[in-house]
Design a protein around this motif. Structure first.
Motif, short mmCIF file in Angstrom:
data_model
loop_
_atom_site.label_atom_id
_atom_site.label_comp_id
_atom_site.label_asym_id
_atom_site.label_seq_id
_atom_site.Cartn_x
_atom_site.Cartn_y
_atom_site.Cartn_z
N PRO A 20 -12.47 2.91 3.20
CA PRO A 20 -13.55 2.13 3.83
C PRO A 20 -13.62 0.69 3.30
CG PRO A 20 -14.35 4.31 3.20
CD PRO A 20 -12.97 4.18 2.64
N GLY A 21 -13.26 0.49 2.01
CA GLY A 21 -13.28 -0.86 1.44
C GLY A 21 -12.26 -1.75 2.15
N PHE A 22 -11.04 -1.24 2.29
CA PHE A 22 -9.99 -2.01 2.97
C PHE A 22 -10.39 -2.26 4.43
CE2 PHE A 22 -6.30 -2.40 5.68
CZ PHE A 22 -5.49 -3.28 5.01
N VAL A 23 -10.93 -1.22 5.06
CA VAL A 23 -11.29 -1.34 6.49
C VAL A 23 -12.37 -2.42 6.68
CG1 VAL A 23 -12.32 -0.09 8.45
CG2 VAL A 23 -10.51 0.98 7.07
N SER A 24 -13.31 -2.50 5.70
CA SER A 24 -14.38 -3.50 5.85
C SER A 24 -13.82 -4.93 5.74
CB SER A 24 -15.48 -3.27 4.81
OG SER A 24 -14.96 -3.56 3.53
N ARG A 25 -12.64 -5.07 5.11
CA ARG A 25 -12.03 -6.40 4.98
C ARG A 25 -10.89 -6.61 5.98
NH1 ARG A 25 -12.20 -4.29 -0.28
NH2 ARG A 25 -9.96 -3.93 -0.26
N PHE A 26 -10.64 -5.59 6.80
CA PHE A 26 -9.43 -5.58 7.65
C PHE A 26 -9.39 -6.76 8.64
CE2 PHE A 26 -7.35 -4.34 11.63
CZ PHE A 26 -6.06 -4.13 11.18
N ASP A 27 -10.50 -7.02 9.32
CA ASP A 27 -10.46 -8.05 10.37
C ASP A 27 -10.14 -9.41 9.77
OD1 ASP A 27 -10.91 -6.30 12.43
OD2 ASP A 27 -13.07 -6.61 12.49
N ARG A 28 -10.70 -9.68 8.59
CA ARG A 28 -10.44 -10.98 7.96
C ARG A 28 -8.97 -11.07 7.54
NH1 ARG A 28 -12.30 -13.40 2.57
NH2 ARG A 28 -11.85 -15.60 2.97
N LYS A 29 -8.45 -9.95 7.02
CA LYS A 29 -7.06 -9.95 6.55
C LYS A 29 -6.07 -10.12 7.71
CE LYS A 29 -3.95 -7.23 3.56
NZ LYS A 29 -3.73 -8.15 2.45
N GLN A 30 -6.29 -9.37 8.79
CA GLN A 30 -5.30 -9.46 9.87
C GLN A 30 -5.59 -10.61 10.82
OE1 GLN A 30 -4.32 -6.79 12.91
NE2 GLN A 30 -6.23 -7.03 14.02
N GLY A 31 -6.75 -11.27 10.67
CA GLY A 31 -7.09 -12.35 11.59
C GLY A 31 -7.68 -11.78 12.88
N HIS A 32 -7.88 -12.66 13.83
CA HIS A 32 -8.52 -12.23 15.08
C HIS A 32 -7.62 -12.60 16.25
CE1 HIS A 32 -12.39 -11.12 13.23
NE2 HIS A 32 -12.02 -12.00 12.34
N PRO A 33 -6.59 -11.78 16.50
CA PRO A 33 -5.68 -12.12 17.59
C PRO A 33 -6.45 -12.26 18.91
CG PRO A 33 -4.97 -10.11 16.44
CD PRO A 33 -6.27 -10.50 15.85
N ASP A 34 -6.19 -13.35 19.61
CA ASP A 34 -6.89 -13.60 20.88
C ASP A 34 -6.44 -12.56 21.91
OD1 ASP A 34 -8.02 -14.53 23.16
OD2 ASP A 34 -7.23 -16.58 22.99
N PRO A 35 -7.39 -11.77 22.44
CA PRO A 35 -6.98 -10.73 23.39
C PRO A 35 -6.63 -11.28 24.78
CG PRO A 35 -9.37 -10.73 23.14
CD PRO A 35 -8.84 -11.76 22.19
N ALA A 36 -6.93 -12.59 25.03
CA ALA A 36 -6.82 -13.12 26.39
C ALA A 36 -5.41 -12.97 26.96
CB ALA A 36 -7.25 -14.59 26.41
#
Ligand SMILES: C[S@@+](CC[C@H](N)C(=O)[O-])C[C@H]1O[C@@H](n2cnc3c(N)ncnc32)[C@H](O)[C@@H]1O
Length: 232
Positions: A20-36
């Motif tokens: 859960p600790g890694f998952v809570s930081r996951f979005d910041r680590k992988q960035g926010h790929p633009d879904p468009a």
């Protein structure tokens, strides 16, 4: 497909994805790929507000959530309870009736209802060894209608066997340094040691053998692959 010779997907999901600790930081680590780009691509293959999309290894829902705003039914399939918790929270906050969060993985998700118009999977297929990738791709073909689209983003080596060591060294050398905002040299080395990214020249015959035509393949840095495949 659970038999005494099938693997436990949870045990092979990558320990960090269960933390859960890694998952809570996951979005910041992988960035926010633009879904468009992916949404437009699926629309260009005929998907619309009525379409059914399955996201396998949906993680925190970075693609599934925007997809559920665009399409008629999006099934976000996730094997990790920690990822599913974030996904469910996000789905509840969005209040999207088109988004379903389901427990399962490539080898266990059972699709029901009308066949999928598209299956999307990003940075998840490499969790499976090649034998199991073939079975996963065969199962995906079974979820899709003929003409349906498989969109894959993953780490795949577009490198000849003779150049792999040289390639790996230069890839690791260019890795970012901050583990909070990217995958570092140590992360990438661990990926190579413990996960199952394969070669382009192995993956493409797997796709063909499991009933797909490769409509497009593009690579960034000889490793970040994006495939658009049409189910024959
Ligand atoms: C690097 S994350 C990517 C998440 C998401 N697709 C994204 O791009 O944001 C990989 C995801 O694959 C999931 N995963 C691992 N093994 C899996 C399997 N056998 N079937 C489906 N998903 C799996 C992990 O739990 C994790 O959420």
């Amino acid at each position: 497909m659970e038999r005494d010779w099938t693997p436990d997907e949870l045990a092979h999901a990558g320990p960090e994805h269960l933390d859960p600790g890694f998952v809570s930081r996951f979005d910041r680590k992988q960035g926010h790929p633009d879904p468009a780009g992916d949404l437009d691509l699926l629309r260009s293959h005929g998907l619309s507000a009525d379409s059914v999309v399955v996201d396998l290894g949906a993680g925190t829902g970075q693609f599934a959530v925007p997809a559920a705003r665009a399409f008629g039914r999006v099934v976000a399939v996730e094997v990790s309870p920690a990822m599913r918790d974030v996904l469910r929270e996000r789905a509840a906050a969005e209040g999207l009736a088109t988004l379903e969060c389901v427990r399962g993985g490539f080898l266990t998700y059972e699709h029901s209802g009308p066949p999928a118009d598209a299956v999307f999977t990003r940075h998840a297929l490499h969790q499976l060894p090649d034998f199991w990738k073939v079975l996963a791709l065969h199962r995906i073909a079974g979820m899709l209608r003929p003409g349906g689209i498989l969109r894959i983003h993953d780490l795949v080596y577009d490198v000849p066997a003779q150049r792999i060591e040289e390639f790996v060294e230069s890839w690791l050398e260019d890795a970012p340094e901050d583990p909070a905002t990217g995958y570092t040299r140590e992360d990438l080395a661990e990926h190579i040691r413990t996960e199952h990214s394969t070669f382009r020249w192995l993956l493409e015959p797997m796709l063909t053998a499991t009933g797909f035509e490769i409509a497009d393949a593009s690579f960034r840095g000889s490793v970040y692959a994006s495939y658009t495949c049409v189910r024959r």
